[in-house]
Write a protein that holds these residues in place. Sequence first.
Motif, PDB file in Angstrom:
ATOM      1  N   PRO A 122      50.190  35.424  23.845  1.00  0.00           N
ATOM      2  CA  PRO A 122      50.785  34.132  24.185  1.00  0.00           C
ATOM      3  C   PRO A 122      50.048  32.990  23.491  1.00  0.00           C
ATOM      4  N   GLY A 123      50.826  32.025  23.008  1.00  0.00           N
ATOM      5  CA  GLY A 123      50.276  30.833  22.406  1.00  0.00           C
ATOM      6  C   GLY A 123      49.890  30.947  20.945  1.00  0.00           C
ATOM      7  N   LEU A 124      49.963  32.135  20.351  1.00  0.00           N
ATOM      8  CA  LEU A 124      49.541  32.307  18.962  1.00  0.00           C
ATOM      9  C   LEU A 124      50.642  32.032  17.945  1.00  0.00           C
ATOM     10  N   GLY A 125      51.885  32.032  18.382  1.00  0.00           N
ATOM     11  CA  GLY A 125      52.994  31.856  17.445  1.00  0.00           C
ATOM     12  C   GLY A 125      53.284  30.401  17.137  1.00  0.00           C
ATOM     13  N   THR A 126      53.914  30.200  15.989  1.00  0.00           N
ATOM     14  CA  THR A 126      54.377  28.875  15.587  1.00  0.00           C
ATOM     15  C   THR A 126      55.903  28.922  15.493  1.00  0.00           C
TER      16      THR A 126
END
Length: 155
Positions: free
Chosen positions: A142-146
Amino acid sequence: MPTLIVLRHAKAVTGFGTADIDRVLTDRGRRDAAATGDWLRAGGLVPDRVLCSPAARTRETLDLLAVDAPVDYEPVIYANDADELLALTAEAPEDAGTLLLVGHNPSVHQFVHDLTGRAPAAFPTCALAVVDLPGAWSETRPGLGTLRTVRTPKG
């Protein structure tokens, strides 16, 4: 850098008298799915691998996209849990540079939000999100994607 395409199935018929898993697409849904496939190809977003719910409406959506990639029909996608979608994505083959996941709301909408920290206010039928990930599939968290882009059939 892996690319994940998260797609909600196209518009399906109402479920009166039909088991939910057996619902098929409406005429509008079929048009939207075919147009989405055209959009993916025009943008060079052709998947190397597909993860798809076994529901009739997701299978029909995928068929109408007309992408040529190996497909895994995953019952866990039909279970509609964003955490399960994250776990499934983390198990994707490392040689898949672009992965397409075809599923259902609310999990696909929540999944995009969990991966990127942002998502559109709504995720209607046949909406898709393109998410860039910084590392290997196995490192998906979670939170690593753009969030690169969001597309809906109406705009």
